[in-house]
Design an enzyme around this catalytic site. Sequence first.
Site, PDB file in Angstrom:
ATOM      1  N   TYR A 156       5.282   5.647   8.599  1.00  0.00           N
ATOM      2  CA  TYR A 156       4.248   5.902   7.592  1.00  0.00           C
ATOM      3  C   TYR A 156       2.862   5.855   8.234  1.00  0.00           C
ATOM      4  O   TYR A 156       2.065   6.789   8.114  1.00  0.00           O
ATOM      5  CB  TYR A 156       4.363   4.869   6.460  1.00  0.00           C
TER       6      TYR A 156
ATOM      7  N   THR B 186      -4.873   4.759   5.748  1.00  0.00           N
ATOM      8  CA  THR B 186      -4.303   3.467   5.402  1.00  0.00           C
ATOM      9  C   THR B 186      -4.542   2.411   6.469  1.00  0.00           C
ATOM     10  O   THR B 186      -4.636   2.740   7.669  1.00  0.00           O
ATOM     11  CB  THR B 186      -2.778   3.624   5.205  1.00  0.00           C
TER      12      THR B 186
HETATM   13  N1  LIG Z   1      -1.107   2.267  -2.920  1.00  0.00           N
HETATM   14  C1  LIG Z   1      -1.619   1.737  -1.815  1.00  0.00           C
HETATM   15  O1  LIG Z   1      -1.709   0.506  -1.667  1.00  0.00           O
HETATM   16  C2  LIG Z   1      -2.131   2.636  -0.717  1.00  0.00           C
HETATM   17  C3  LIG Z   1      -2.720   2.037   0.410  1.00  0.00           C
HETATM   18  C4  LIG Z   1      -3.165   2.856   1.446  1.00  0.00           C
HETATM   19  C5  LIG Z   1      -3.122   4.242   1.339  1.00  0.00           C
HETATM   20  N2  LIG Z   1      -2.553   4.793   0.224  1.00  0.00           N
HETATM   21  C6  LIG Z   1      -2.526   6.253   0.142  1.00  0.00           C
HETATM   22  O2  LIG Z   1      -3.078   6.651  -1.101  1.00  0.00           O
HETATM   23  C7  LIG Z   1      -2.489   7.882  -1.534  1.00  0.00           C
HETATM   24  C8  LIG Z   1      -2.017   7.764  -2.969  1.00  0.00           C
HETATM   25  O3  LIG Z   1      -1.055   6.720  -3.055  1.00  0.00           O
HETATM   26  P1  LIG Z   1      -0.474   6.224  -4.457  1.00  0.00           P
HETATM   27  O4  LIG Z   1      -0.262   4.756  -4.326  1.00  0.00           O
HETATM   28  O5  LIG Z   1      -1.317   6.734  -5.570  1.00  0.00           O
HETATM   29  O6  LIG Z   1       0.958   6.925  -4.458  1.00  0.00           O
HETATM   30  P2  LIG Z   1       1.699   7.774  -5.603  1.00  0.00           P
HETATM   31  O7  LIG Z   1       3.090   7.985  -5.110  1.00  0.00           O
HETATM   32  O8  LIG Z   1       1.514   7.152  -6.934  1.00  0.00           O
HETATM   33  O9  LIG Z   1       0.896   9.145  -5.581  1.00  0.00           O
HETATM   34  C9  LIG Z   1       1.180  10.208  -4.698  1.00  0.00           C
HETATM   35  C10 LIG Z   1       1.132  11.498  -5.521  1.00  0.00           C
HETATM   36  O10 LIG Z   1       1.278  12.609  -4.650  1.00  0.00           O
HETATM   37  C11 LIG Z   1       2.255  13.512  -5.195  1.00  0.00           C
HETATM   38  N3  LIG Z   1       2.834  14.212  -4.047  1.00  0.00           N
HETATM   39  C12 LIG Z   1       3.524  13.667  -3.020  1.00  0.00           C
HETATM   40  N4  LIG Z   1       3.855  14.608  -2.116  1.00  0.00           N
HETATM   41  C13 LIG Z   1       3.350  15.780  -2.582  1.00  0.00           C
HETATM   42  C14 LIG Z   1       3.322  17.116  -2.069  1.00  0.00           C
HETATM   43  N5  LIG Z   1       3.936  17.437  -0.930  1.00  0.00           N
HETATM   44  N6  LIG Z   1       2.688  18.074  -2.795  1.00  0.00           N
HETATM   45  C15 LIG Z   1       2.083  17.766  -3.976  1.00  0.00           C
HETATM   46  N7  LIG Z   1       2.060  16.520  -4.491  1.00  0.00           N
HETATM   47  C16 LIG Z   1       2.681  15.533  -3.802  1.00  0.00           C
HETATM   48  C17 LIG Z   1       3.222  12.637  -5.972  1.00  0.00           C
HETATM   49  O11 LIG Z   1       3.931  13.323  -6.986  1.00  0.00           O
HETATM   50  C18 LIG Z   1       2.256  11.597  -6.558  1.00  0.00           C
HETATM   51  O12 LIG Z   1       1.735  12.009  -7.798  1.00  0.00           O
HETATM   52  C19 LIG Z   1      -1.366   8.168  -0.527  1.00  0.00           C
HETATM   53  O13 LIG Z   1      -1.843   9.113   0.411  1.00  0.00           O
HETATM   54  C20 LIG Z   1      -1.126   6.823   0.145  1.00  0.00           C
HETATM   55  O14 LIG Z   1      -0.626   6.973   1.446  1.00  0.00           O
HETATM   56  C21 LIG Z   1      -2.058   4.024  -0.802  1.00  0.00           C
HETATM   57  O1  LIG Z   2       8.686  -7.786  -3.412  1.00  0.00           O
HETATM   58  C1  LIG Z   2       7.882  -7.951  -2.480  1.00  0.00           C
HETATM   59  C2  LIG Z   2       6.952  -6.960  -2.106  1.00  0.00           C
HETATM   60  C3  LIG Z   2       6.108  -7.210  -1.037  1.00  0.00           C
HETATM   61  N1  LIG Z   2       6.154  -8.390  -0.368  1.00  0.00           N
HETATM   62  C4  LIG Z   2       5.228  -8.635   0.752  1.00  0.00           C
HETATM   63  O2  LIG Z   2       3.912  -8.460   0.252  1.00  0.00           O
HETATM   64  C5  LIG Z   2       3.061  -7.872   1.233  1.00  0.00           C
HETATM   65  C6  LIG Z   2       2.453  -6.598   0.668  1.00  0.00           C
HETATM   66  O3  LIG Z   2       3.511  -5.639   0.529  1.00  0.00           O
HETATM   67  P1  LIG Z   2       3.348  -4.277  -0.301  1.00  0.00           P
HETATM   68  O4  LIG Z   2       2.702  -4.555  -1.613  1.00  0.00           O
HETATM   69  O5  LIG Z   2       4.676  -3.610  -0.292  1.00  0.00           O
HETATM   70  O6  LIG Z   2       2.275  -3.464   0.550  1.00  0.00           O
HETATM   71  P2  LIG Z   2       2.242  -3.050   2.099  1.00  0.00           P
HETATM   72  O7  LIG Z   2       3.594  -2.935   2.709  1.00  0.00           O
HETATM   73  O8  LIG Z   2       1.257  -3.990   2.763  1.00  0.00           O
HETATM   74  O9  LIG Z   2       1.684  -1.572   2.032  1.00  0.00           O
HETATM   75  C7  LIG Z   2       0.690  -1.173   1.098  1.00  0.00           C
HETATM   76  O10 LIG Z   2      -0.540  -1.294   1.716  1.00  0.00           O
HETATM   77  C8  LIG Z   2      -0.720  -0.418   2.822  1.00  0.00           C
HETATM   78  C9  LIG Z   2      -2.103  -0.662   3.371  1.00  0.00           C
HETATM   79  O11 LIG Z   2      -2.229  -1.982   3.838  1.00  0.00           O
HETATM   80  C10 LIG Z   2      -0.546   1.009   2.330  1.00  0.00           C
HETATM   81  O12 LIG Z   2      -0.758   1.907   3.356  1.00  0.00           O
HETATM   82  C11 LIG Z   2       0.809   1.235   1.708  1.00  0.00           C
HETATM   83  O13 LIG Z   2       0.879   2.543   1.179  1.00  0.00           O
HETATM   84  C12 LIG Z   2       0.994   0.232   0.610  1.00  0.00           C
HETATM   85  O14 LIG Z   2       2.327   0.310   0.110  1.00  0.00           O
HETATM   86  C13 LIG Z   2       3.952  -7.619   2.459  1.00  0.00           C
HETATM   87  O15 LIG Z   2       3.802  -8.694   3.330  1.00  0.00           O
HETATM   88  C14 LIG Z   2       5.373  -7.645   1.891  1.00  0.00           C
HETATM   89  O16 LIG Z   2       6.332  -8.092   2.819  1.00  0.00           O
HETATM   90  C15 LIG Z   2       7.063  -9.373  -0.723  1.00  0.00           C
HETATM   91  O17 LIG Z   2       7.115 -10.433  -0.101  1.00  0.00           O
HETATM   92  N2  LIG Z   2       7.903  -9.122  -1.781  1.00  0.00           N
END
Ligand SMILES: NC(=O)c1ccc[n+]([C@@H]2O[C@H](COP(=O)([O-])OP(=O)(O)OC[C@H]3O[C@@H](n4cnc5c(N)ncnc54)[C@H](O)[C@@H]3O)[C@@H](O)[C@H]2O)c1
Ligand SMILES: O=c1ccn([C@@H]2O[C@H](COP(=O)(O)OP(=O)(O)O[C@H]3O[C@H](CO)[C@@H](O)[C@H](O)[C@H]3O)[C@@H](O)[C@H]2O)c(=O)[nH]1
Length: 328
Positions: A141, A117
Amino acid sequence: MAVLVTGGAGYIGSHMVLALLDSGQEPIVLDNLSTGFRGAVPDRVDFYEGDISDEGLIDDICAKHSIDAIIHFAAKTVVPESILDPLGYYLNNTVKARALIDSAARNRICHFIFSSTAAVYGDVQTNPVTEKDIPAPMSPYGRSKLMTEWMLEDVSKAHDLNYVILRYFNVAGADPHGRAGQSTANATHLIKVACQAALGMRASIDVYGTDYPTRDGTCVRDYIHVTDLVHAHLDALAYLRAGGANLKANCGYGRGFSVRQVVDIVKLVSGVDFDVRIVERRPGDPPAIIASNERVTSELGWKPRHDDLQFVVQSALSWEKRLQEHEI
Ligand SMILES: NC(=O)c1ccc[n+]([C@@H]2O[C@H](COP(=O)([O-])OP(=O)(O)OC[C@H]3O[C@@H](n4cnc5c(N)ncnc54)[C@H](O)[C@@H]3O)[C@@H](O)[C@H]2O)c1
Ligand SMILES: O=c1ccn([C@@H]2O[C@H](COP(=O)(O)OP(=O)(O)O[C@H]3O[C@H](CO)[C@@H](O)[C@H](O)[C@H]3O)[C@@H](O)[C@H]2O)c(=O)[nH]1
């Protein structure tokens, strides 16, 4: 060869499963359904409900399928939640990742792609941020993910295991064909929350802080469409299978949008002028973070197709409407 997708019932993992199927490959899903949904995984895919730390289960899965790669998405993912529950984050994202990497090494799975991330970088001094910048995470995190990166680096030196670490920036949007999207309950992600406000599912949205040193005082992020992101994993898989060396690469478009800009685009695309409340800063938020994507494009040959925030929002909004109408 089959690919084990941990967290394949989650938001990004379910898009990965579709991308693997679309490219003629065989995904196997392992997910404990803590935040994921069984229905997010197509019926024709082998699905195992269980934990990444269950070494016996992973041994059984490996005995049954010829797996040469793990794409590891399973994790807890919410920055503010990690500040309230650091031990939960270190357990799920670091300790259990250790068990999974151990299972990979024991079962001689030689390719490992890890969801890291942008949060590992913390409060960066200059943007765009490159992989050579020193990580300084601001939240449990980010730290929980950085420790897993370090484990992979060490294990790779001692075992026949090569990795690609992908550091995702802010992932958003939904499958353009409407097959998958973000269904997470109690979502906290900005674009999803704003889409819910546009559809009347929330009375308003909160903007966390307008006094950051950015162009309009709100935080700036690099939003990447989920389909482009999962294609970087297909590129990483091909790269590792072709003998590519260990790699760490950012995944983002290389440009940032402020919270206010995102809110305006959601209002424009939806045609709804929902209420916005200005509130205090949220702990753990860096002011601005934008990816340098030079490495992912040059080393993996990644070619983004949806670098358009209106398109990202449109796809997220379409998915949210379908959730609201209980079509999914
Ligand atoms: N969404 C974002 O913006 C973002 C950004 C950066 C990194 N990531 C990373 O991407 C990955 C996926 O994120 P997402 O947004 O799809 O989240 P999500 O919560 O939708 O998906 C995570 C999945 O992992 C499963 N899971 C969690 N812990 C587990 C465990 N111990 N064993 C088996 N299954 C487990 C959950 O049930 C879920 O289906 C994560 O590693 C997250 O840190 C997401
Ligand atoms: O209701 C809301 C939600 C978010 N934000 C702002 O919007 C930005 C983005 O927030 P959010 O969408 O919650 O994402 P992040 O906290 O930047 O984190 C995301 O992006 C990261 C990578 O940059 C990942 O690692 C995380 O899993 C993912 O949740 C931030 O400045 C927040 O403070 C608001 O102002 N109001």
